[in-house]
Design an enzyme around this catalytic site. Structure first.
Site, PDB file in Angstrom:
ATOM      1  N   ARG A  51       0.823  -1.208   0.000  1.00  0.00           N
ATOM      2  CA  ARG A  51       0.000   0.000   0.000  1.00  0.00           C
ATOM      3  C   ARG A  51       0.865   1.270   0.000  1.00  0.00           C
ATOM      4  O   ARG A  51       0.763   2.102  -0.905  1.00  0.00           O
ATOM      5  CB  ARG A  51      -0.919   0.017   1.218  1.00  0.00           C
ATOM      6  CG  ARG A  51      -1.908  -1.128   1.292  1.00  0.00           C
ATOM      7  CD  ARG A  51      -2.930  -0.901   2.389  1.00  0.00           C
ATOM      8  NE  ARG A  51      -3.692  -2.110   2.706  1.00  0.00           N
ATOM      9  CZ  ARG A  51      -4.947  -2.115   3.137  1.00  0.00           C
ATOM     10  NH1 ARG A  51      -5.585  -0.971   3.306  1.00  0.00           N
ATOM     11  NH2 ARG A  51      -5.563  -3.248   3.420  1.00  0.00           N
TER      12      ARG A  51
ATOM     13  N   GLU B 244     -10.889  -7.460  -6.977  1.00  0.00           N
ATOM     14  CA  GLU B 244     -10.260  -8.489  -7.809  1.00  0.00           C
ATOM     15  C   GLU B 244     -11.029  -8.806  -9.093  1.00  0.00           C
ATOM     16  O   GLU B 244     -10.425  -9.034 -10.146  1.00  0.00           O
ATOM     17  CB  GLU B 244     -10.053  -9.768  -6.987  1.00  0.00           C
ATOM     18  CG  GLU B 244      -8.961  -9.667  -5.945  1.00  0.00           C
ATOM     19  CD  GLU B 244      -9.385  -8.901  -4.703  1.00  0.00           C
ATOM     20  OE1 GLU B 244      -8.495  -8.435  -3.955  1.00  0.00           O
ATOM     21  OE2 GLU B 244     -10.611  -8.763  -4.477  1.00  0.00           O
TER      22      GLU B 244
ATOM     23  N   THR C  35       0.504  -5.779  -6.467  1.00  0.00           N
ATOM     24  CA  THR C  35      -0.757  -6.410  -6.085  1.00  0.00           C
ATOM     25  C   THR C  35      -1.762  -5.416  -5.511  1.00  0.00           C
ATOM     26  O   THR C  35      -2.923  -5.778  -5.297  1.00  0.00           O
ATOM     27  CB  THR C  35      -0.500  -7.552  -5.092  1.00  0.00           C
ATOM     28  OG1 THR C  35      -1.656  -8.391  -5.028  1.00  0.00           O
ATOM     29  CG2 THR C  35      -0.166  -7.013  -3.706  1.00  0.00           C
TER      30      THR C  35
END
Length: 680
Positions: free
Chosen positions: A309, A577, A664
């Site tokens: 993050r 996702e 990610t």
């Protein structure tokens, strides 16, 4: 979204061959195979003559009709291959793995047949595929590299998104009309599931033309305005009530600092602001980072979450803006987090105290390492090493993958707990999943390889081995609808559930197929692409079949009734996702259906998750009369809205095939060959 993962790759079995003695007793089978191949080629020739023009266009040729009859025939065979079931395609891959070279004492197949039955295993494979099809299909093969790889590779030939190929000439039947400047989301009602069923099995059911793609782009531009407005709404709430804090609380109009008081939402959102063109907001946030961002207040933090993050957010902001303050802050944070490697193991601990460098594993794991957490630091630290010259960042994080590689689990499938106090490290449980605590491990196998310019075969080999293992051990189909899903396996027993987190796999498989060193037309790539499409349809159904049109945290599959909401998991945490896979498949294939599904899901979020201040998670996606909860994760702005926006943004500078790799947390950064070329 507790965790994501990466691992080390084992060399796939594609290069193996059975012993000659084992095959010499099978002469009759060999002659039968040759006879069947001959019949297949004759059928393909007839198909090519009858449908030459259509096949040439659907095979991606751009040479104005120069495709030869032989090329059309091979294209026809490729189309026939696409109509096979996933089981048949998987069987082709397994057969190829067992024997991809002809023995000297056997009659060799014709070159065109070899390319269809099993791709040649030489460096010119991609060229042969292209020539056999009679033209340039836009897919360039990745250059082979010596084991070990060059860390400063030259740029590969440019890859191009390829219009999704279809055996059908039916036109796309769904609306491509632009939406209006105002949309009444408050009165929107979910249209329900079990629609678009022609996409269930992973085929492309409609002929996609250039004119259709232009219409889809115009429609998307009208939609992206509303997604940008959603970001502006959430950002205003954060700015008004929580600016510089970790999160805004969307119901009480207040803030919390659960992530260490490091401005997590602000830092995580920087590149979203940039990509949406919200530059005033971006530069104001830059000023806050320069004047107020500090890591002195945080104590023990998750190494994984803070890396993906905060460190990832700072690095992506630097990569897009080239503003030095972001790299300066990233160096400070990266050095503090790197104390996780201070122990005696090559596998880092899961948490670190940013004030004094003390490190440990999280207590609830029994002091074990979560494999996805140790395997999802490499994109960020390799980039930081590239920008700072501190090679230790790359070397130690890459060593993690070497250790994972050497652990060599069956079929490349990794249990998610590791004892990093053992020498060497050992697995500490026997659960296989592509969901929480394992997911991003597999993601980083492919993406590290892409980041380095596709020259480090260890990572790609690990990825391909794991995808083969997933197809053999975990891939399932529901009844009665035939929905594709990836099950878990606990102590050798299948658990027919699937996390929402697993929905990233549709995009990952598609990206792996389009960059496959064997070529997009290889059986392996076609298998993976078909699975990608089928799995993404299932993820869409996870939204469409719920009363709110929004997916639960996980679903449980049942014989005869497809799936239901997983026990104790009816909530939605604003996860991204599914939209990640919609974006990647839309970008690569040009099929407008992914934008349609994304718009439907965005409409559901607007209807049920929007608050006066921002957006909130849902406690129960089956209840249409409940208010959103008082929680908005930073990844809603960093990932969910970003992917929804990029899905509807045909003008984006993001290039996932040639220029950028996403970490990610959806932070895109340039790959190393591009950095090298732009710095030269």
């Amino acid at each position: 979204r507790t965790v994501k993962q990466s691992v080390i790759m084992v060399k796939p079995s594609l290069g193996r061959r059975r012993g000659t003695a084992a095959r010499r007793g099978n002469g009759s089978r060999t002659m039968l195979l040759i006879g069947l191949v001959g019949l297949l080629v004759i059928a393909a020739l007839l198909l090519g003559m009858l449908l030459g023009t259509h096949l040439m266009s659907s095979n991606g040729g751009n040479d104005g009709g120069s495709t030869t009859l032989r090329g059309a025939a091979v294209a026809g065979v490729h189309q026939l291959m696409r109509s096979k079931t996933m089981d048949e395609l998987d069987a082709l891959v397994r057969d190829h793995n067992k024997n991809h070279k002809n023995d000297d004492d056997e009659t060799p197949l014709e070159a065109a047949d070899v390319n269809v039955i099993h791709p040649a295993d030489d460096d010119d494979h991609a060229k042969k595929e292209k020539d056999a099809a009679g033209g340039d299909d836009g897919i360039a093969a990745a250059a082979d590299a010596d084991a070990g790889g060059d860390k400063s590779p030259s740029i590969h030939p440019q890859l191009k998104p390829t219009t999704a190929k279809s055996t059908s000439t039916d036109p796309y039947p769904y609306s491509l009309d632009p939406v209006g400047e105002t949309v009444d989301f408050k009165s929107w009602t979910p249209p329900g599931g079990k629609r678009f069923t022609e996409y269930t099995s992973g085929t492309t059911p409609y002929l996609i033309t250039d004119a259709m793609r232009r219409q889809s782009d115009d429609q998307a531009r009208s939609r992206r305005v509303h997604i940008k407005a959603a970001m502006q709404h959430a950002w205003k709430g954060y700015s008004d009530y929580a600016y510089g804090s970790d999160e805004v609380l969307p119901q009480t109009h207040s803030a919390n600092n659960n992530w260490g008081n490091m401005g997590t939402t602000l830092v995580d959102s920087l590149d979203t602001l940039w990509l949406m063109g919200l530059k005033d907001e971006f530069w104001k946030a830059r000023d806050w980072c320069r004047e107020s961002l500090t890591f002195d207040n945080a104590r023990s933090v998750s190494v994984f979450e803070t890396t993906i993050r905060s460190l990832g957010g700072l690095l992506a902001a630097y990569d897009w803006s080239h503003d030095a303050i972001f790299l300066e802050k990233a160096q400070d944070l990266g050095a503090r987090l790197f104390h996780a490697f201070d122990g005696n193991s090559d596998i880092p601990n899961g948490q670190v105290n940013l004030q004094n460098g003390a490190t440990s594993n999280v207590g609830w794991t029994g002091s074990k390492v979560i494999i996805s957490e140790a395997g999802t630091l490499q994109i960020e630290y390799r980039y930081l090493a590239k920008m700072t010259g501190k090679t230790e960042y790359a070397e130690k994080t890459e060593k993690v993958f070497q250790v994972f590689h050497d652990m060599n689990p069956p079929n490349g499938l990794y249990p998610y707990f590791i004892n990093n106090r053992a020498t060497p490290p050992t697995f500490a449980n026997n659960k296989l999943t592509f969901g929480a605590m394992s997911d991003s491990l597999y993601e980083y196998m492919l993406k590290i390889w892409l980041q380095g310019g596709r020259t480090e075969p260890l990572y790609r080999d690990m990825y391909d081995t794991s995808m083969d293992g997933m197809h053999r051990e975990l891939l399932q189909t529901s009844t009665p609808s035939g929905l594709t899903y990836i099950a878990d396996k606990n102590n050798g027993q299948l658990d027919h559930k699937m996390d929402h987190l697993v929905c990233f796999m549709g995009g990952l498989l598609a990206l792996g197929a389009y960059t496959d060193p064997l070529g997009l037309e290889s059986p392996r790539a076609q298998r993976d692409l078909k699975t990608a499409k089928a799995l993404t349809y299932t993820c869409y159904q996870m939204y469409a079949r719920m009363n709110t049109g929004i997916s639960a945290e996980y679903i449980q599959f049942h014989d005869g009734s497809d799936f239901s909401i997983g026990r104790g998991a009816p909530h939605y945490l604003l996860r991204p996702e599914a939209f990640e896979s919609f974006f990647i498949l839309s970008y690569l294939t040009g099929d407008p259906v992914y934008r349609e599904w994304g718009w439907e899901c965005f409409s559901a979020i607007e209807r049920y998750c929007r608050t006066e201040t921002a957006y909130g998670a849902l406690h129960d996606v089956g209840a249409t009369d409940k208010k959103p909860e008082n929680k908005m994760e930073s990844f809603f702005l960093a990932e969910t809205l970003k992917y929804l926006f990029l899905l509807q943004d045909p003008d984006t500078e993001v290039d996932i095939l040639n220029k950028h790799v996403f970490n990610t947390e959806a932070h895109p950064m340039r790959i190393f060959p591009v950095i090298d070329s732009e710095s030269a």
